[in-house]
Motif scaffolding. Sequence first.
Motif, PDB file in Angstrom:
ATOM      1  N   GLU A   7       0.867  -1.170   0.000  1.00  0.00           N
ATOM      2  CA  GLU A   7       0.000   0.000   0.000  1.00  0.00           C
ATOM      3  C   GLU A   7       0.905   1.221   0.000  1.00  0.00           C
ATOM      4  OE1 GLU A   7      -3.095   2.099   3.101  1.00  0.00           O
ATOM      5  OE2 GLU A   7      -2.913  -0.083   3.122  1.00  0.00           O
ATOM      6  N   VAL A   8       0.562   2.235  -0.785  1.00  0.00           N
ATOM      7  CA  VAL A   8       1.367   3.447  -0.866  1.00  0.00           C
ATOM      8  C   VAL A   8       0.473   4.656  -0.621  1.00  0.00           C
ATOM      9  CG1 VAL A   8       2.876   4.852  -2.327  1.00  0.00           C
ATOM     10  CG2 VAL A   8       2.979   2.366  -2.481  1.00  0.00           C
ATOM     11  N   ILE A   9       0.928   5.519   0.250  1.00  0.00           N
ATOM     12  CA  ILE A   9       0.242   6.786   0.502  1.00  0.00           C
ATOM     13  C   ILE A   9       0.881   7.805  -0.432  1.00  0.00           C
ATOM     14  CG2 ILE A   9      -0.236   8.577   2.215  1.00  0.00           C
ATOM     15  CD1 ILE A   9       0.079   6.245   4.312  1.00  0.00           C
ATOM     16  N   VAL A  10       0.060   8.441  -1.271  1.00  0.00           N
ATOM     17  CA  VAL A  10       0.602   9.336  -2.299  1.00  0.00           C
ATOM     18  C   VAL A  10      -0.047  10.713  -2.240  1.00  0.00           C
ATOM     19  CG1 VAL A  10       1.142   7.452  -3.887  1.00  0.00           C
ATOM     20  CG2 VAL A  10      -1.026   8.616  -4.086  1.00  0.00           C
ATOM     21  N   VAL A  24       3.217   1.027   3.161  1.00  0.00           N
ATOM     22  CA  VAL A  24       2.754   0.179   4.250  1.00  0.00           C
ATOM     23  C   VAL A  24       3.097  -1.253   3.864  1.00  0.00           C
ATOM     24  CG1 VAL A  24       0.796  -0.543   5.655  1.00  0.00           C
ATOM     25  CG2 VAL A  24       0.894   1.799   4.751  1.00  0.00           C
ATOM     26  N   TRP A  25       3.977  -1.874   4.656  1.00  0.00           N
ATOM     27  CA  TRP A  25       4.471  -3.219   4.382  1.00  0.00           C
ATOM     28  C   TRP A  25       3.401  -4.263   4.676  1.00  0.00           C
ATOM     29  CZ3 TRP A  25       8.242  -4.392   1.404  1.00  0.00           C
ATOM     30  CH2 TRP A  25       8.817  -5.651   1.425  1.00  0.00           C
ATOM     31  N   GLU A  26       3.662  -5.495   4.271  1.00  0.00           N
ATOM     32  CA  GLU A  26       2.709  -6.606   4.440  1.00  0.00           C
ATOM     33  C   GLU A  26       2.223  -6.758   5.874  1.00  0.00           C
ATOM     34  OE1 GLU A  26       4.247 -10.069   1.566  1.00  0.00           O
ATOM     35  OE2 GLU A  26       5.711  -9.466   3.074  1.00  0.00           O
ATOM     36  N   ASP A  27       3.113  -6.508   6.844  1.00  0.00           N
ATOM     37  CA  ASP A  27       2.755  -6.684   8.253  1.00  0.00           C
ATOM     38  C   ASP A  27       2.077  -5.458   8.854  1.00  0.00           C
ATOM     39  OD1 ASP A  27       4.826  -4.870   8.503  1.00  0.00           O
ATOM     40  OD2 ASP A  27       6.105  -6.165   9.721  1.00  0.00           O
ATOM     41  N   GLY A  28       1.816  -4.435   8.014  1.00  0.00           N
ATOM     42  CA  GLY A  28       1.137  -3.236   8.474  1.00  0.00           C
ATOM     43  C   GLY A  28       2.070  -2.116   8.920  1.00  0.00           C
ATOM     44  N   TRP A  74       1.339  -0.948  -6.723  1.00  0.00           N
ATOM     45  CA  TRP A  74       2.694  -0.611  -6.301  1.00  0.00           C
ATOM     46  C   TRP A  74       3.379  -1.867  -5.769  1.00  0.00           C
ATOM     47  CZ3 TRP A  74       4.652   4.356  -6.669  1.00  0.00           C
ATOM     48  CH2 TRP A  74       3.739   5.375  -6.893  1.00  0.00           C
ATOM     49  N   PHE A  75       4.701  -1.997  -6.042  1.00  0.00           N
ATOM     50  CA  PHE A  75       5.446  -3.116  -5.461  1.00  0.00           C
ATOM     51  C   PHE A  75       6.893  -2.746  -5.224  1.00  0.00           C
ATOM     52  CE2 PHE A  75       6.306  -3.894  -9.973  1.00  0.00           C
ATOM     53  CZ  PHE A  75       7.632  -4.322  -9.986  1.00  0.00           C
ATOM     54  N   VAL A  76       7.532  -3.557  -4.382  1.00  0.00           N
ATOM     55  CA  VAL A  76       8.965  -3.458  -4.137  1.00  0.00           C
ATOM     56  C   VAL A  76       9.576  -4.830  -4.367  1.00  0.00           C
ATOM     57  CG1 VAL A  76       8.814  -1.528  -2.501  1.00  0.00           C
ATOM     58  CG2 VAL A  76       8.679  -3.868  -1.662  1.00  0.00           C
TER      59      VAL A  76
END
Length: 80
Positions: A7-10, A24-28, A74-76
């Motif tokens: 998740e990305v805050i833009v 926001v990473w997988e674990d929140g 979005w991804f990393v």
Amino acid sequence: MRKVYVEVIVRYRIDGAVLPLAIVWEDGHKYEIDKVKDVRKAASLKVGGVGYRYTVVIQGKEKYLFFETTENKWFVEANK
């Protein structure tokens, strides 16, 4: 290496630019983006995916954040 969707805050600027502010990473866990150094059309050669590559600084470390235009996500690239 694996592709991790995040998740990305833009912020959408008045000139149309998209400025990521945090991920926001997988674990929140939320990671603030300190700086966006570069934005360009690029593919992830390590995990696949085409779109825009944002070179960002998070906690003093330079990372790539991708916006995959074909999936509108979005991804990393993650090691584990």
